[in-house]
Design an enzyme around this catalytic site. Sequence first.
Site, PDB file in Angstrom:
ATOM      1  N   ARG A 175       0.832  -1.213   0.000  1.00 52.35           N
ATOM      2  CA  ARG A 175       0.000   0.000   0.000  1.00 52.35           C
ATOM      3  C   ARG A 175       0.865   1.262   0.000  1.00 52.35           C
ATOM      4  O   ARG A 175       0.650   2.182  -0.779  1.00 52.35           O
ATOM      5  CB  ARG A 175      -0.879   0.042   1.243  1.00 52.35           C
ATOM      6  N   ILE A 176       1.864   1.290   0.900  1.00 52.18           N
ATOM      7  CA  ILE A 176       2.671   2.510   1.019  1.00 52.18           C
ATOM      8  C   ILE A 176       3.567   2.673  -0.210  1.00 52.18           C
ATOM      9  O   ILE A 176       3.657   3.762  -0.781  1.00 52.18           O
ATOM     10  CB  ILE A 176       3.491   2.506   2.333  1.00 52.18           C
ATOM     11  N   SER A 199       9.343  -6.672  -5.892  1.00 44.65           N
ATOM     12  CA  SER A 199       8.824  -7.455  -4.763  1.00 44.65           C
ATOM     13  C   SER A 199       9.828  -8.549  -4.459  1.00 44.65           C
ATOM     14  O   SER A 199      10.973  -8.484  -4.886  1.00 44.65           O
ATOM     15  CB  SER A 199       7.442  -8.024  -5.090  1.00 44.65           C
ATOM     16  N   ARG A 203      11.673   0.074   7.980  1.00 45.36           N
ATOM     17  CA  ARG A 203      12.273  -0.371   9.239  1.00 45.36           C
ATOM     18  C   ARG A 203      13.790  -0.345   9.090  1.00 45.36           C
ATOM     19  O   ARG A 203      14.330  -0.777   8.062  1.00 45.36           O
ATOM     20  CB  ARG A 203      11.823  -1.786   9.600  1.00 45.36           C
ATOM     21  N   GLU A 221      16.865   1.594  17.080  1.00 45.56           N
ATOM     22  CA  GLU A 221      16.179   2.813  17.559  1.00 45.56           C
ATOM     23  C   GLU A 221      16.011   2.770  19.076  1.00 45.56           C
ATOM     24  O   GLU A 221      15.756   1.698  19.619  1.00 45.56           O
ATOM     25  CB  GLU A 221      14.799   2.917  16.905  1.00 45.56           C
ATOM     26  N   HIS A 275      11.720   8.717  13.199  1.00 40.00           N
ATOM     27  CA  HIS A 275      10.617   7.755  12.965  1.00 40.00           C
ATOM     28  C   HIS A 275       9.240   8.430  13.100  1.00 40.00           C
ATOM     29  O   HIS A 275       8.468   8.124  14.004  1.00 40.00           O
ATOM     30  CB  HIS A 275      10.733   6.561  13.935  1.00 40.00           C
ATOM     31  N   ILE A 276       8.981   9.348  12.172  1.00 42.44           N
ATOM     32  CA  ILE A 276       7.717  10.103  12.218  1.00 42.44           C
ATOM     33  C   ILE A 276       6.878   9.889  10.955  1.00 42.44           C
ATOM     34  O   ILE A 276       6.039  10.723  10.615  1.00 42.44           O
ATOM     35  CB  ILE A 276       7.966  11.622  12.440  1.00 42.44           C
ATOM     36  N   GLY A 277       7.097   8.762  10.286  1.00 43.10           N
ATOM     37  CA  GLY A 277       6.390   8.498   9.023  1.00 43.10           C
ATOM     38  C   GLY A 277       4.889   8.701   9.098  1.00 43.10           C
ATOM     39  O   GLY A 277       4.280   9.306   8.217  1.00 43.10           O
TER      40      GLY A 277
HETATM   41  C1  DGY Z   1       4.190   1.630  11.546  1.00 45.35           C
HETATM   42  O1  DGY Z   1       2.980   1.788  11.658  1.00 45.35           O
HETATM   43  O2  DGY Z   1       4.683   0.521  11.410  1.00 45.35           O
HETATM   44  C2  DGY Z   1       5.046   2.856  11.555  1.00 45.35           C
HETATM   45  O3  DGY Z   1       6.390   2.570  11.488  1.00 45.35           O
HETATM   46  C3  DGY Z   1       4.766   3.718  12.753  1.00 45.35           C
HETATM   47  O4  DGY Z   1       3.635   4.396  12.581  1.00 45.35           O
END
Ligand code: DGY
Length: 304
Positions: A145-146, A165, A215, A244, A262-264
């Site tokens: 999705r992302i 993939s 990650r 982290e 880590h503020i995605g």
């Molecule tokens: C997730 O959801 O896995 C992100 O890394 C944190 O929101």
Amino acid sequence: MSGRITVTYPFRDPLDLPRVTILKGPLREAARRSAALITLLTDRVDASVLEAGRSTLRIVANVAVGVDNIDVAAATRCGIMVSNTPDVLTDATADLTWALLLAVARKIVAGDALVRRGGFTRWNFDLLRGVELRGKTLGIIGPGRIGRAVGRRARGFGMIVTYRSRSSRDSLRAFLEASDFISIHCPLTPATRHLIGAAELIRMKPAAILINTARGPIVDERALIEALRRGRIAGAGLDVYEREPRVPAALKRLKNVVLLPHIGSATVETRRCMLKTAVTNVKAALRGNRPPNLVNPETWRPLQ
Ligand code: DGY
């Protein structure tokens, strides 16, 4: 709906759940006494926690899409459901990926720092030359999705988008050789740990820019630092790290990286939706219904 619900964090947004306890003390103890745990990616829900909850715990609802902090195999063995929060954070994470990509490509952070320290004394033809996006190839690892949301945004910048993939390391290397920008969007699993290491970095173009909002352990951080130091690749934009919240000093010293904490998915709207999604999963589980975002469907059974 019965049983205690334990949250590991004092969430700011209303939870709309009865009998919520905020975690104090070991997670194992909470697992022993709770029907549901609402956890964050910083909570290590290992086999010992899940074993402790074997007779009480019905669900661990992670407020994240990634579940690499949870031993899902152990949860399945113990008959405990695990849920995550997909979809609701797709756009926020894709947007942040682009913020990082643009920041590295156009030296945004260096430009901001220069202005703040009084370094903008006159317009300079050669100052902070970045790289163009139009016509460049964006290689996306992980067409979920992302990854696909990141790819859709690339159209607006006139980029060529390729997806990769799971397949052999050989095809990954060919994919890396052809990409100007590489963005990582696969989950962290034993198969993707250090997917990008020294051997992969060396295949990238010297002008390549690597973005990781997935990650940290998917990239061998030491190899990445070395590649950046030696100019084997041009830059990196990182929102995640191998250990982290530790960020290596060697990485912080590099000028060709942009580093975020880590503020995605950290937008007001998305955080609210993530929490709501976790609550929906908990309610379903405790009412004997199938949680909509069940990660280990083998565990689902209606309440007797
Ligand atoms: C997730 O959801 O896995 C992100 O890394 C944190 O929101």
